[in-house]
Design a protein around this motif. Structure first.
Motif, PDB file in Angstrom:
ATOM      1  N   GLU A   1       0.842  -1.208   0.000  1.00  0.00           N
ATOM      2  CA  GLU A   1       0.000   0.000   0.000  1.00  0.00           C
ATOM      3  C   GLU A   1       0.869   1.247   0.000  1.00  0.00           C
ATOM      4  OE1 GLU A   1      -3.465   0.950   0.170  1.00  0.00           O
ATOM      5  OE2 GLU A   1      -3.343  -1.005  -0.826  1.00  0.00           O
ATOM      6  N   ARG A   2       1.880   1.214   0.884  1.00  0.00           N
ATOM      7  CA  ARG A   2       2.750   2.383   1.035  1.00  0.00           C
ATOM      8  C   ARG A   2       3.523   2.686  -0.240  1.00  0.00           C
ATOM      9  NH1 ARG A   2       3.226   2.209   6.661  1.00  0.00           N
ATOM     10  NH2 ARG A   2       1.270   3.146   7.269  1.00  0.00           N
ATOM     11  N   ILE A   3       4.087   1.651  -0.836  1.00  0.00           N
ATOM     12  CA  ILE A   3       4.959   1.948  -1.989  1.00  0.00           C
ATOM     13  C   ILE A   3       4.133   2.244  -3.240  1.00  0.00           C
ATOM     14  CG2 ILE A   3       6.942   0.664  -1.108  1.00  0.00           C
ATOM     15  CD1 ILE A   3       6.365  -1.515  -3.135  1.00  0.00           C
ATOM     16  N   ARG A   4       2.892   1.734  -3.260  1.00  0.00           N
ATOM     17  CA  ARG A   4       2.041   1.975  -4.425  1.00  0.00           C
ATOM     18  C   ARG A   4       1.755   3.471  -4.590  1.00  0.00           C
ATOM     19  NH1 ARG A   4      -3.159   1.950  -5.498  1.00  0.00           N
ATOM     20  NH2 ARG A   4      -3.710   1.948  -3.307  1.00  0.00           N
ATOM     21  N   LYS A   5       1.738   4.186  -3.462  1.00  0.00           N
ATOM     22  CA  LYS A   5       1.371   5.606  -3.501  1.00  0.00           C
ATOM     23  C   LYS A   5       2.489   6.511  -4.013  1.00  0.00           C
ATOM     24  CE  LYS A   5      -2.079   5.403   0.127  1.00  0.00           C
ATOM     25  NZ  LYS A   5      -1.952   4.950   1.518  1.00  0.00           N
ATOM     26  N   THR A   6       3.686   5.982  -4.156  1.00  0.00           N
ATOM     27  CA  THR A   6       4.811   6.831  -4.556  1.00  0.00           C
ATOM     28  C   THR A   6       4.699   7.185  -6.034  1.00  0.00           C
ATOM     29  OG1 THR A   6       6.134   4.898  -5.106  1.00  0.00           O
ATOM     30  CG2 THR A   6       6.339   5.758  -2.877  1.00  0.00           C
ATOM     31  N   ARG A   7       5.306   8.318  -6.394  1.00  0.00           N
ATOM     32  CA  ARG A   7       5.178   8.778  -7.779  1.00  0.00           C
ATOM     33  C   ARG A   7       6.412   8.479  -8.609  1.00  0.00           C
ATOM     34  NH1 ARG A   7       0.890  12.544  -8.063  1.00  0.00           N
ATOM     35  NH2 ARG A   7       0.005  12.797  -5.999  1.00  0.00           N
ATOM     36  N   SER A   8       7.582   8.851  -8.100  1.00  0.00           N
ATOM     37  CA  SER A   8       8.795   8.688  -8.920  1.00  0.00           C
ATOM     38  C   SER A   8       9.505   7.399  -8.544  1.00  0.00           C
ATOM     39  CB  SER A   8       9.729   9.865  -8.678  1.00  0.00           C
ATOM     40  OG  SER A   8      10.141   9.839  -7.331  1.00  0.00           O
ATOM     41  N   MET A   9      10.440   7.025  -9.401  1.00  0.00           N
ATOM     42  CA  MET A   9      11.248   5.836  -9.151  1.00  0.00           C
ATOM     43  C   MET A   9      12.049   6.011  -7.853  1.00  0.00           C
ATOM     44  SD  MET A   9      11.834   2.967 -10.415  1.00  0.00           S
ATOM     45  CE  MET A   9      12.898   1.798  -9.651  1.00  0.00           C
ATOM     46  N   SER A  10      12.603   7.204  -7.640  1.00  0.00           N
ATOM     47  CA  SER A  10      13.451   7.366  -6.455  1.00  0.00           C
ATOM     48  C   SER A  10      12.598   7.326  -5.182  1.00  0.00           C
ATOM     49  CB  SER A  10      14.278   8.654  -6.532  1.00  0.00           C
ATOM     50  OG  SER A  10      13.435   9.759  -6.634  1.00  0.00           O
ATOM     51  N   GLU A  11      11.395   7.862  -5.267  1.00  0.00           N
ATOM     52  CA  GLU A  11      10.501   7.810  -4.113  1.00  0.00           C
ATOM     53  C   GLU A  11      10.084   6.359  -3.846  1.00  0.00           C
ATOM     54  OE1 GLU A  11       6.312   9.776  -2.837  1.00  0.00           O
ATOM     55  OE2 GLU A  11       7.154  10.463  -4.742  1.00  0.00           O
ATOM     56  N   LEU A  12       9.825   5.631  -4.914  1.00  0.00           N
ATOM     57  CA  LEU A  12       9.438   4.216  -4.795  1.00  0.00           C
ATOM     58  C   LEU A  12      10.536   3.419  -4.094  1.00  0.00           C
ATOM     59  CD1 LEU A  12       7.637   1.716  -5.623  1.00  0.00           C
ATOM     60  CD2 LEU A  12       9.007   1.616  -7.713  1.00  0.00           C
ATOM     61  N   ALA A  13      11.773   3.620  -4.544  1.00  0.00           N
ATOM     62  CA  ALA A  13      12.887   2.866  -3.972  1.00  0.00           C
ATOM     63  C   ALA A  13      13.110   3.259  -2.510  1.00  0.00           C
ATOM     64  CB  ALA A  13      14.147   3.105  -4.800  1.00  0.00           C
ATOM     65  N   ARG A  14      12.998   4.561  -2.231  1.00  0.00           N
ATOM     66  CA  ARG A  14      13.229   5.028  -0.860  1.00  0.00           C
ATOM     67  C   ARG A  14      12.178   4.457   0.092  1.00  0.00           C
ATOM     68  NH1 ARG A  14      13.703  10.290  -1.933  1.00  0.00           N
ATOM     69  NH2 ARG A  14      11.538  10.737  -1.407  1.00  0.00           N
ATOM     70  N   GLU A  15      10.926   4.494  -0.345  1.00  0.00           N
ATOM     71  CA  GLU A  15       9.848   3.991   0.501  1.00  0.00           C
ATOM     72  C   GLU A  15       9.980   2.476   0.699  1.00  0.00           C
ATOM     73  OE1 GLU A  15       7.849   5.902   2.234  1.00  0.00           O
ATOM     74  OE2 GLU A  15       7.013   4.100   3.162  1.00  0.00           O
ATOM     75  N   ALA A  16      10.399   1.780  -0.364  1.00  0.00           N
ATOM     76  CA  ALA A  16      10.565   0.325  -0.264  1.00  0.00           C
ATOM     77  C   ALA A  16      11.675  -0.011   0.732  1.00  0.00           C
ATOM     78  CB  ALA A  16      10.875  -0.267  -1.631  1.00  0.00           C
ATOM     79  N   ALA A  17      12.771   0.747   0.688  1.00  0.00           N
ATOM     80  CA  ALA A  17      13.875   0.519   1.631  1.00  0.00           C
ATOM     81  C   ALA A  17      13.371   0.751   3.064  1.00  0.00           C
ATOM     82  CB  ALA A  17      15.041   1.446   1.310  1.00  0.00           C
ATOM     83  N   ARG A  18      12.602   1.817   3.222  1.00  0.00           N
ATOM     84  CA  ARG A  18      12.069   2.141   4.542  1.00  0.00           C
ATOM     85  C   ARG A  18      11.152   1.017   5.055  1.00  0.00           C
ATOM     86  NH1 ARG A  18       9.544   7.643   3.714  1.00  0.00           N
ATOM     87  NH2 ARG A  18      11.610   8.525   3.412  1.00  0.00           N
ATOM     88  N   GLN A  19      10.301   0.530   4.192  1.00  0.00           N
ATOM     89  CA  GLN A  19       9.367  -0.534   4.578  1.00  0.00           C
ATOM     90  C   GLN A  19      10.108  -1.817   4.960  1.00  0.00           C
ATOM     91  OE1 GLN A  19       6.095  -0.290   5.072  1.00  0.00           O
ATOM     92  NE2 GLN A  19       6.394   1.874   4.649  1.00  0.00           N
ATOM     93  N   LEU A  20      11.123  -2.145   4.167  1.00  0.00           N
ATOM     94  CA  LEU A  20      11.860  -3.374   4.441  1.00  0.00           C
ATOM     95  C   LEU A  20      12.656  -3.242   5.742  1.00  0.00           C
ATOM     96  CD1 LEU A  20      12.119  -6.107   3.098  1.00  0.00           C
ATOM     97  CD2 LEU A  20      14.224  -5.338   2.009  1.00  0.00           C
ATOM     98  N   LYS A  21      13.081  -2.029   6.024  1.00  0.00           N
ATOM     99  CA  LYS A  21      13.809  -1.797   7.276  1.00  0.00           C
ATOM    100  C   LYS A  21      12.867  -2.012   8.466  1.00  0.00           C
ATOM    101  CE  LYS A  21      16.829   1.498   9.574  1.00  0.00           C
ATOM    102  NZ  LYS A  21      16.133   1.492  10.865  1.00  0.00           N
ATOM    103  N   VAL A  22      11.635  -1.535   8.347  1.00  0.00           N
ATOM    104  CA  VAL A  22      10.664  -1.733   9.422  1.00  0.00           C
ATOM    105  C   VAL A  22      10.379  -3.229   9.598  1.00  0.00           C
ATOM    106  CG1 VAL A  22       8.287  -1.307  10.170  1.00  0.00           C
ATOM    107  CG2 VAL A  22       9.615   0.537   9.096  1.00  0.00           C
ATOM    108  N   LEU A  23      10.182  -3.933   8.494  1.00  0.00           N
ATOM    109  CA  LEU A  23       9.864  -5.373   8.580  1.00  0.00           C
ATOM    110  C   LEU A  23      10.993  -6.169   9.222  1.00  0.00           C
ATOM    111  CD1 LEU A  23       7.907  -7.766   7.608  1.00  0.00           C
ATOM    112  CD2 LEU A  23       9.547  -8.049   5.753  1.00  0.00           C
ATOM    113  N   THR A  24      12.241  -5.860   8.822  1.00  0.00           N
ATOM    114  CA  THR A  24      13.354  -6.732   9.209  1.00  0.00           C
ATOM    115  C   THR A  24      14.129  -6.226  10.417  1.00  0.00           C
ATOM    116  OG1 THR A  24      14.894  -5.571   7.759  1.00  0.00           O
ATOM    117  CG2 THR A  24      13.698  -7.442   6.824  1.00  0.00           C
ATOM    118  N   GLY A  25      14.035  -4.931  10.695  1.00  0.00           N
ATOM    119  CA  GLY A  25      14.789  -4.356  11.805  1.00  0.00           C
ATOM    120  C   GLY A  25      16.280  -4.238  11.540  1.00  0.00           C
ATOM    121  N   PHE A  26      16.710  -4.373  10.277  1.00  0.00           N
ATOM    122  CA  PHE A  26      18.138  -4.183   9.974  1.00  0.00           C
ATOM    123  C   PHE A  26      18.510  -2.706  10.133  1.00  0.00           C
ATOM    124  CE2 PHE A  26      18.139  -8.472   8.566  1.00  0.00           C
ATOM    125  CZ  PHE A  26      19.472  -8.865   8.482  1.00  0.00           C
ATOM    126  N   ASP A  27      19.780  -2.453  10.511  1.00  0.00           N
ATOM    127  CA  ASP A  27      20.228  -1.076  10.742  1.00  0.00           C
ATOM    128  C   ASP A  27      20.231  -0.253   9.455  1.00  0.00           C
ATOM    129  OD1 ASP A  27      20.725  -1.356  13.464  1.00  0.00           O
ATOM    130  OD2 ASP A  27      22.757  -2.135  13.140  1.00  0.00           O
TER     131      ASP A  27
END
Ligand code: BLA
Length: 508
Positions: A134-160
């Motif tokens: 849901e979160r990444i679908r709302k992004t507009r540009s490629m860079s926003e998409l990648a940034r949001e995806a990194a953020r989401q994966l960080k929340v899921l996995t807890g990696f630094d």
């Protein structure tokens, strides 16, 4: 056994047959009659049974009948190359805690890998991934998409630190997005040479979407087999627990990283990039969460594929619109002889470039970052000599045109379009040297530790090597760039015809 691994033979390191696994789980293989022929030596710590008491035994003497039946029922699903099946929360031994299990075939062996299930109350992977998407679908540009995806994966996995690492056509890569704990040195925007992730590793990551290195200091558990089999040759390409190349471990150690995970990003079946995750202490996450991360990676891949396709279409559509405008403007142009020069700004909008030059009727016009007038004149003469009447593109000018060495920092790449029927006039797009737009962002005095292979295996040295490798090169010209150039060429011929008609009429 294998030749020693060092920095000169990385591409040849047989990382798919390490003969060992990471110790956060255990591995065993069975033959078609379900008797055990290989086990990882750490099995005792999980099952409380010695290696010697497992080899040659039927699986049903070790696991519950229920577990064996479940595994057997899934074997039928293992058709097609690289098929794997996962079973969560399987009770392998009566009354003992359950395991998460992955099975696949490697040659004639059924490989069974198991790690203790982690009870995570309230965690529902499907729901987690749904929200992430849901979160990444709302992004507009490629860079926003990648940034949001990194953020989401960080929340899921807890990696630094979670990075999106995108490959370029030459195999080098770039950190295009990053989500990191505050205080960490940023790697955003940095490039690394192809050799940092050798070819055979990239091929493996195309087949197998996720790997975790839970603790770089956890010594691998060797595989042990009966005399008739060779555990050192067991192909672990599709394995979950495959132990990791010592060279890569050294790289991570030098960076201060204690645990790492990467999730593949594929486009059209080819490795497009990786989510690269780092942790500064050992970090294990459950098979269930890894499966969620993998699913997220697969969905992200499809989104990227769609967006890139849309991007290509939009790029070409925009170029066509500008071309149509050119034709219209030319038809009503008052000063026909100059028209071709007046469009400089329009050309620049059509093809992604840093500068542009037009040579027509022995006159020249430049815009943006380009060689000097004299340099362009000589280049045009060269192009007319070597490639008359055709589109000519290079991302490394000095390689095709020695004199280009003098200005390769300003214009390492060029794409030339002939714009008259006789080989003479042309329009040239330029791209600057790629290293010029990228600098080391991290602190200059940051000191990295070194292992036995020396400073090469540090991000800073890696970045320097990348800079050396691509010196004198621009971003490559894509298939879409060339397609636009072809169509622009036709348009310009048309425009020039119109303009000469106009000129003829003006003269009358
Ligand atoms: C694997 N190298 C990898 C992986 C990454 C990198 C992401 C995937 C494994 C993982 O999840 O950790 C590289 N990691 C990077 C880069 C950044 C990062 C570039 O975070 C940038 C920020 N590595 C080298 C050199 C060699 C090498 C010089 O740097 C060989 C000469 C080898 N890298 C190497 C090998 C693997 C690897 C063999 C495969 C590891 C495996 O899966 O067993």
């Amino acid at each position: 056994m294998n030749e020693a691994v060092n920095l000169t033979n990385c591409d040849r390191e047989p990382i798919h047959i390490p003969g060992s696994v990471q110790p956060y789980g255990f591995l065993l293989t069975v033959l078609s009659d379900f008797t055990i022929c290989m086990v990882s030596e750490n099995v005792g710590g999980f099952l409380g049974i010695d290696v010697a008491d497992l080899l040659r035994q039927p699986l049903s003497s070790i696991f519950t009948q229920g577990a064996v039946d479940t595994i057997r029922s899934r074997v039928d699903h293992l058709s097609g190359p690289d098929a794997t099946e996962r079973l969560f929360g399987l009770e392998l031994q009566a009354g003992k805690p359950p395991y998460d299990v992955s099975i696949h075939f490697s040659a004639a062996y059924l490989v069974i890998e198991a790690e203790p299930s982690v009870n995570e109350p309230g965690v529902n992977s499907g729901e987690l991934v749904r929200l992430m998407l849901e979160r990444i679908r709302k992004t507009r540009s490629m860079s926003e998409l990648a940034r949001e995806a990194a953020r989401q994966l960080k929340v899921l996995t807890g990696f630094d630190r979670v990075m999106v690492y995108q490959f370029h056509p030459d195999g080098s890569g770039e950190v295009i997005a990053e989500a990191a704990e505050t205080g960490l040195e940023s790697f955003l925007g940095l490039h690394y040479p192809a050799s940092d992730i050798p070819k055979q590793a990239r091929i493996l990551y195309q087949r197998n979407w996720l790997r975790i290195i839970a603790d770089i200091d956890a010594g691998p558990a060797a595989l042990v087999s009966t005399a008739t089999h060779n555990a050192g040759l067991l192909d672990l390409s599709m394995s979950v627990l495959r132990s990791v190349s010592p060279i890569h471990i050294e790289y991570l150690r030098n960076m201060g990283v204690a645990a790492s995970m990467s999730v593949s990003i594929l486009r059209d079946g080819k490795l497009w990039g990786l989510f690269a995750c780092h942790h500064y202490a050992p970090r294990y996450i459950s098979f269930e969460k890894r499966t969620a991360a993998e699913l997220f990676g697969q969905m992200f891949s499809w989104i990227v594929e769609g967006r890139e396709r849309e991007g290509d279409v939009a790029y070409e559509t925009r170029a066509h619109q500008v071309q149509e405008r050119l034709i219209e403007t030319a038809a009503s142009h008052e000063h026909s002889r100059r028209a071709i020069f007046d469009f400089l700004g329009d050309y620049r909008q059509m093809i992604d470039c840093d500068g542009v030059a037009v040579w027509s009727d022995n006159k020249i016009a430049l815009q943006g970052e380009a060689p000097t007038e004299d340099e362009v004149k000589d280049l045009v003469a060269f192009i007319n000599r070597t490639s008359p009447g055709r589109i000519f593109a290079s991302a490394e000018i000095a390689k095709v045109y020695a004199a280009g060495q003098a200005f390769r920092d300003r214009a390492a790449g060029f794409l030339a379009i002939p714009i008259s029927r006789t080989p003479r006039d042309c329009l040239i797009f330029f791209r600057r040297e790629v290293t010029r737009s990228v600098n080391w962002a991290g602190a200059a005095d940051k000191v990295y530790d070194e292992g036995p292979n020396g400073p090469r295996l540090t991000p800073r040295k890696s970045f320097e090597l990348w800079q050396e490798t691509v010196a004198g090169q621009s971003k490559p010209w894509s298939a879409a760039d060339i397609r636009i150039a072809e169509s622009l060429r036709v348009t310009l011929l048309e425009v020039i015809l119109q303009l000469s008609d106009l000129a003829a009429r003006e003269r009358r």
